[in-house]
Design an enzyme around this catalytic site. Structure first.
Site, PDB file in Angstrom:
ATOM      1  N   CYS A   1      36.768 -24.446   7.707  1.00 57.09           N
ATOM      2  CA  CYS A   1      36.683 -26.095   7.124  1.00 57.09           C
ATOM      3  C   CYS A   1      34.996 -25.821   6.623  1.00 57.09           C
ATOM      4  O   CYS A   1      34.732 -25.180   6.645  1.00 57.09           O
ATOM      5  CB  CYS A   1      37.103 -27.384   8.496  1.00 57.09           C
TER       6      CYS A   1
ATOM      7  N   CYS B   1      35.324 -30.049  15.639  1.00 59.53           N
ATOM      8  CA  CYS B   1      35.796 -29.358  15.478  1.00 59.53           C
ATOM      9  C   CYS B   1      34.919 -28.380  16.021  1.00 59.53           C
ATOM     10  O   CYS B   1      34.496 -27.237  14.264  1.00 59.53           O
ATOM     11  CB  CYS B   1      36.245 -28.872  14.509  1.00 59.53           C
TER      12      CYS B   1
ATOM     13  N   CYS C   1      44.734 -33.189  30.972  1.00 57.97           N
ATOM     14  CA  CYS C   1      43.870 -33.071  29.739  1.00 57.97           C
ATOM     15  C   CYS C   1      42.224 -32.338  30.196  1.00 57.97           C
ATOM     16  O   CYS C   1      41.674 -32.220  29.691  1.00 57.97           O
ATOM     17  CB  CYS C   1      43.889 -33.708  28.855  1.00 57.97           C
TER      18      CYS C   1
END
Length: 410
Positions: free
Chosen positions: A63, A72, A367
């Site tokens: 990216c 990210c 999670c």
């Protein structure tokens, strides 16, 4: 702030490289184990200035965005060591809870990109920014060119920014939830300006021009051109506006497969914290299912999905706050298997009741490795044996990991 050299020894649970000094551990974002780096110290944290000796596991980010944007920030780590690190997050959480067990290799379930994304929109001077807040900051980064989104969502960003501009509040930001469905994008705007009703005509026109399936503002459905359907193992369901769904199709399929396999040949299954039926509707292909969920909108969506013949076995459901009123031992008596998938806080109260039950099989989905380990320990202390633990990577390049554990009472 002083500059110095450090040698990175470990990778922390949030993705920071860790060096050890006489004063204690130092955390460096963007650094990898085995690297020698030059940094600028700031307490027990340091800013990376230069990589003197790079790790063989370092790769070029996919990216073009600043790594500090969004979550990210693990793009610099090669795929295989990245998946190993993800597994270690689960292993370390279990170890901290005193549980020693084999953890399966991480399932990479990010294929096809993020089909559900939550953005923030705010004014920046005369322009509007739609994107993510930086790591531990109030800086808002534009999401254009985001590498983890599905192509359809990525292509829609410019139009979504125009849509958001119509209802931005004077102070604060607008929350924009986008879900890719089989009928197109489902968009929910939250925290819109109180006077958004003056823009309803413009909002509907823009939504139609963008080809959206549905547009909602502050919980009100303004326009539904096509029902935004999701396929839950062959059953169609329309989720509530802005409601929770798994972020990628690949992860949903991987998690559901592990859940169904874990439940095995059980004839009666309880699905607790069932949401819109992600697991319940798939389990109902092979077993009778009772779904329990506290969110009224999710239960209503589940109810509507069941009104059409779907070739399912018996399915019942109830709305119930399982944090305050978990199913107790007598209520659990009819079930051969129980599945639970709580929010990040975990399911401590429910795990305590399950530990007292005679349920043969429990499938725990989470999670949050820390609360997963806590709840599993409660079950093991109640006589259950942990048979398998599988990490599932749904949030690429981030420190987040899903996990599925199967426990059985011998």
């Amino acid at each position: 702030m002083n500059e110095t050299h450090l040698e990175i020894k470990e990778l922390g649970h949030r993705g920071d490289g860790i060096a050890f000094t006489d004063e204690g551990p130092v955390y460096v974002a963007g650094a990898l184990p085995g690297e020698t780096i030059r940094v600028r110290m700031d307490g027990n944290r340091a800013d990376l200035i230069e990589i003197i000796v790079p790790s063989p596991d370092r790769v070029a980010p996919v990216c073009t965005h600043d790594p500090a944007s969004g979550s990210c920030f693990m793009q610099h780590l090669a795929e295989q060591p990245y998946l190993v690190w993800k597994r270690s997050l689960v292993e370390n959480a279990l170890r901290s809870a005193g549980i020693t067990t084999e953890v399966s290799e991480t399932v990479a379930a990010t294929a096809g990109g993020r089909r559900r994304a939550v953005f923030s929109a705010a004014r920046k001077g005369r322009s509007v920014v739609l994107g993510y807040y930086g790591r531990a900051s109030h800086d808002l980064f534009d999401a254009a060119g985001c590498a983890v989104l599905t192509p359809q969502i990525e292509r829609s960003l410019a139009g979504l920014k125009e849509l958001a501009a119509l209802v931005l509040p004077k102070k604060g930001d607008l929350r924009v939830t986008v879900l890719e469905t089989t009928a197109g994008l489902d968009v929910a705007l939250e925290k819109a300006a109180a006077s958004y009703d003056r823009q309803i005509a413009a909002l509907c026109k823009k939504a139609a021009d963008l080809g959206l399936a549905r547009l909602s503002v502050n919980g009100e459905i303004l326009l539904e051109i096509r029902p935004p359907l999701l396929d839950m193992g062959g059953t169609g369901i329309v989720p509530p506006p802005g409601g929770f769904t798994q972020a990628t199709v690949a992860a949903e399929e991987a998690l559901a497969q592990l859940v169904v396999q874990g439940a095995g040949k059980s004839k009666w299954v309880a699905d607790l914290f069932s949401g819109i039926g992600t697991f319940a509707l798939r389990l109902a292909r092979v077993a009778n299912v009772h779904a329990v969920e506290g969110d009224a909108a999710a239960i209503a969506a589940f109810d509507r999905a069941l009104r059409k013949p779907q070739g399912l076995k018996k399915v019942t459901f109830e709305r119930r706050d399982l944090f305050r009123r978990p199913l107790v031992r007598d209520e659990l008596e009819p079930f051969n298997a129980v599945v639970f998938d709580p929010p990040r806080a975990g399911a401590q109260a429910q795990a305590e009741q399950l530990a007292r039950s005679k349920v043969k099989t429990i499938v725990a989905v989470s999670c949050n490795p820390a609360t997963f380990a806590r709840d599993v320990k409660i079950l093991m202390e109640g006589g259950y044996t942990l048979k398998s633990v599988t990490p599932v990577d749904q949030f690429q390049f981030s420190p987040h990991i899903e996990v599925v554990g199967v426990l059985m009472r011998e």
